[in-house]
Scaffold this motif. Structure first.
Motif, mmCIF file in Angstrom:
data_model
loop_
_atom_site.group_PDB
_atom_site.id
_atom_site.type_symbol
_atom_site.label_atom_id
_atom_site.label_comp_id
_atom_site.label_asym_id
_atom_site.label_seq_id
_atom_site.Cartn_x
_atom_site.Cartn_y
_atom_site.Cartn_z
ATOM 1 N N THR A 5 0.833 -1.202 0.000
ATOM 2 C CA THR A 5 0.000 0.000 0.000
ATOM 3 C C THR A 5 0.867 1.251 0.000
ATOM 4 O O THR A 5 0.655 2.175 -0.791
ATOM 5 C CB THR A 5 -0.927 0.004 1.235
ATOM 6 N N ASN A 13 -5.739 -10.928 -5.759
ATOM 7 C CA ASN A 13 -5.935 -11.482 -4.415
ATOM 8 C C ASN A 13 -7.321 -12.083 -4.247
ATOM 9 O O ASN A 13 -7.539 -12.900 -3.359
ATOM 10 C CB ASN A 13 -5.719 -10.407 -3.343
ATOM 11 N N ASP A 64 1.694 -4.466 -9.010
ATOM 12 C CA ASP A 64 1.341 -4.754 -7.620
ATOM 13 C C ASP A 64 1.666 -6.230 -7.403
ATOM 14 O O ASP A 64 0.921 -7.106 -7.848
ATOM 15 C CB ASP A 64 -0.140 -4.451 -7.407
ATOM 16 N N GLN A 90 0.608 -10.350 -4.254
ATOM 17 C CA GLN A 90 0.208 -11.759 -4.271
ATOM 18 C C GLN A 90 1.090 -12.619 -5.176
ATOM 19 O O GLN A 90 0.849 -13.815 -5.301
ATOM 20 C CB GLN A 90 -1.259 -11.895 -4.718
ATOM 21 N N SER A 127 4.698 -6.874 -0.132
ATOM 22 C CA SER A 127 4.517 -6.806 1.326
ATOM 23 C C SER A 127 5.239 -7.964 2.000
ATOM 24 O O SER A 127 5.025 -9.122 1.626
ATOM 25 C CB SER A 127 3.034 -6.905 1.687
ATOM 26 N N HIS A 160 4.793 -9.193 5.059
ATOM 27 C CA HIS A 160 3.964 -10.064 5.919
ATOM 28 C C HIS A 160 3.246 -11.146 5.131
ATOM 29 O O HIS A 160 2.776 -12.120 5.714
ATOM 30 C CB HIS A 160 2.954 -9.224 6.720
ATOM 31 N N LYS A 161 3.161 -10.986 3.810
ATOM 32 C CA LYS A 161 2.528 -12.027 2.992
ATOM 33 C C LYS A 161 3.539 -13.072 2.542
ATOM 34 O O LYS A 161 3.204 -13.990 1.786
ATOM 35 C CB LYS A 161 1.858 -11.399 1.766
ATOM 36 N N ARG A 181 -11.024 -16.529 4.630
ATOM 37 C CA ARG A 181 -11.508 -15.150 4.676
ATOM 38 C C ARG A 181 -12.816 -15.054 3.904
ATOM 39 O O ARG A 181 -12.992 -15.732 2.889
ATOM 40 C CB ARG A 181 -10.470 -14.217 4.058
ATOM 41 N N ARG A 212 -12.971 -17.203 0.667
ATOM 42 C CA ARG A 212 -11.679 -17.375 -0.005
ATOM 43 C C ARG A 212 -10.740 -18.229 0.830
ATOM 44 O O ARG A 212 -10.483 -17.922 1.982
ATOM 45 C CB ARG A 212 -11.030 -16.011 -0.248
HETATM 46 N N1 7TS Z 1 -2.442 -5.530 -3.424
HETATM 47 C C1 7TS Z 1 -2.911 -6.786 -3.380
HETATM 48 C C2 7TS Z 1 -3.075 -7.565 -4.649
HETATM 49 C C3 7TS Z 1 -3.206 -7.354 -2.140
HETATM 50 O O1 7TS Z 1 -3.648 -8.609 -2.090
HETATM 51 C C4 7TS Z 1 -3.027 -6.604 -0.953
HETATM 52 C C5 7TS Z 1 -3.423 -7.129 0.388
HETATM 53 C C6 7TS Z 1 -2.507 -5.309 -1.071
HETATM 54 C C7 7TS Z 1 -2.237 -4.802 -2.321
HETATM 55 C C8 7TS Z 1 -2.216 -4.469 0.119
HETATM 56 O O2 7TS Z 1 -1.168 -5.019 0.840
HETATM 57 P P1 7TS Z 1 -0.730 -4.398 2.249
HETATM 58 O O3 7TS Z 1 0.235 -5.373 2.792
HETATM 59 O O4 7TS Z 1 -0.156 -3.060 1.982
HETATM 60 O O5 7TS Z 1 -1.987 -4.312 3.066
HETATM 61 N N2 7TS Z 1 -4.428 -8.114 0.329
HETATM 62 C C9 7TS Z 1 -5.168 -8.566 1.364
HETATM 63 C C10 7TS Z 1 -6.103 -9.576 1.212
HETATM 64 O O6 7TS Z 1 -6.354 -10.142 0.165
HETATM 65 N N3 7TS Z 1 -6.678 -9.822 2.395
HETATM 66 O O7 7TS Z 1 -6.130 -9.013 3.311
HETATM 67 C C11 7TS Z 1 -5.197 -8.220 2.671
#
Ligand code: 7TS
Length: 407
Positions: A93, A173, A198, A201, A221, A223-224, A359, A379
């Motif tokens: 983000t 996502n 982006d 994912q 990100s 944390h993912k 989710r 999901r």
């Molecule tokens: N873009 C995509 C494709 C995402 O899946 C997410 C977070 C973001 C941007 C934002 O990432 P962040 O780490 O900055 O928040 N997606 C999700 C989701 O699918 N469920 O919770 C967060």
């Protein structure tokens, strides 16, 4: 590593939830952390904690070294040859807001167009709405086809010499669709547009090489991908980053400061104002070591196996609708679905009672939900530590939900 060994690295998975062994299938939202990430965070705070790039003392030297060493390792995972092109952000983000707020505000004006798609996460939509509102640029959107893939038939009409920037998710996502970024980046460049990806994912789940993708910016990100929250990154081409104004001003991002004006530090510091998430960076470095040891190809193959196993069983459940492409090669390990007229929140609650975490909601993709004609979906999303037993538990819990609702 076998999945059994991998699971041993994740203490959080060894628990019971609501009287059942936890089945964690909410990995698209956030992933769990292996022991070595927890240990890296603990060790950093116990032994090396200090601010970076500042103190002339041993702890600061060690903190700086760990912080910069992580940058080199994360860069290597994504094929980034110049680590100074990798800027730490709080996550995807913030990375996308940085591009919109810095590159967008400096380069866009009335008559210019930004090309997005209807499947974007709100993080790749709202920053562009804001920058379009401020600059007078216009937003345009790629549609999806009947299998929820990007509909590229409209690309020639949508991508013109007015297009200054294209920003798309690598993997959706909410659908799991893998988008053909390489092809679109080439077409974007042919009209002189900048290509933003982006990668929230894709970075955790597919082999990613930013050079091979042919994009200009890539956001992700931590944390993912088994790392801590509050840390992620933005890769950008040096030429573009150097030409961009800073996004945040403050300590660490300057060269010389006078009362009325300043000059800025070279990359990456120009975009890293203030005390950064040092522990987060150290933790992400440990996460990337873990992922690199297993190998992105092996991670993708494992998730694809689970995906195939799950889809076969899900498609056999009456009234269950799975979204996304039919061809498994066009999908990552995300399965969005609805079951008859059971509200996805009710489904998630019933599954939670069985210890199965999924989710339910709009997944921060409200425009996409409108296109699909639903308010929300359920999901399930996989990662490297999930097993076929996890899938079996998901299917059993869904069967129980059907029975409870009288189907
Ligand atoms: N873009 C995509 C494709 C995402 O899946 C997410 C977070 C973001 C941007 C934002 O990432 P962040 O780490 O900055 O928040 N997606 C999700 C989701 O699918 N469920 O919770 C967060």
């Amino acid at each position: 590593m076998y999945v059994g060994e991998i699971r041993q690295e994740f203490p959080i998975l060894q628990q019971q939830v609501n009287g059942h062994p936890l089945v964690y299938l909410d990995n698209a939202a956030s992933t769990q952390k292996p022991r070595r990430v927890l240990e890296a965070l603990d060790r950093y705070y116990r032994e090396d904690n200090a601010n970076v790039h500042r103190g002339i003392h041993e702890l600061s030297r060690r903190a700086t070294e760990a912080y910069e060493a992580a940058r080199v390792r994360v860069a290597a995972l994504f094929g980034i040859t110049d680590p100074a092109e990798l800027i730490w952000t709080r996550g995807t983000t913030e990375a996308l807001n940085l591009i919109a707020g810095s590159w967008g505000m400096a380069n866009l004006g009335p008559g210019d167009e930004i090309l997005l798609s209807v499947m974007e996460h709100h993080s790749n939509l709202v920053p562009w709405q804001i920058v379009a509102g401020r600059t007078g640029a216009r937003l345009r959107f790629l549609e999806i086809d009947e299998q929820q893939r990007l509909d590229l038939s409209g690309l020639d009409e949508l991508l013109t010499e007015r297009t200054r920037l294209v920003s798309l998710c690598h993997v959706s996502n909410a659908l799991g669709t893998i988008n053909p970024i390489r092809e679109i980046a080439a077409r974007a460049h042919a009209v002189g547009a900048v290509m933003v990806v982006d990668g929230a994912q894709s970075a955790p789940h597919l082999p990613v090489d930013v050079q091979a993708l042919g994009c200009d910016f890539f956001a992700f990100s931590g944390h993912k991908m088994c790392g801590p929250t509050g840390i992620g990154g933005l890769w950008g081409r040096r030429k573009l980053l150097e030409a961009m104004p800073p996004f945040f001003g403050g300590g660490d991002m300057i060269e010389f400061v006078e009362l009325e004006r300043s000059t800025y530090a070279p990359l990456p510091n120009k975009f890293e104002a203030g005390t950064p998430a040092i522990a987060g960076v150290v933790g992400l470095g440990a996460a990337v070591d873990f992922l690199a040891e297993i190998g992105p190809e092996a991670i993708q193959a494992h998730e694809r196996y689970l995906l195939g196993y799950a889809l076969e069983q899900l498609r056999a459940i009456p009234d269950l609708r799975v979204f996304g492409p039919e061809d498994i090669a066009e999908r990552s390990g995300v399965i969005s679905f609805t079951l008859a007229d059971i509200h996805p929140h009710d489904l998630a609650t019933i599954l939670d009672a069985e210890g199965v975490a999924i989710r339910a909601g709009h997944h921060c993709t409200q425009p996409l939900m409108h296109r699909l004609g639903v308010g929300s979906t359920a999901r399930a999303s996989f990662y490297v530590y999930n097993t076929t037993e996890d899938v079996d538990r998901l299917i059993e819990a869904l069967q129980r939900a059907r029975t409870l609702f009288g189907y």
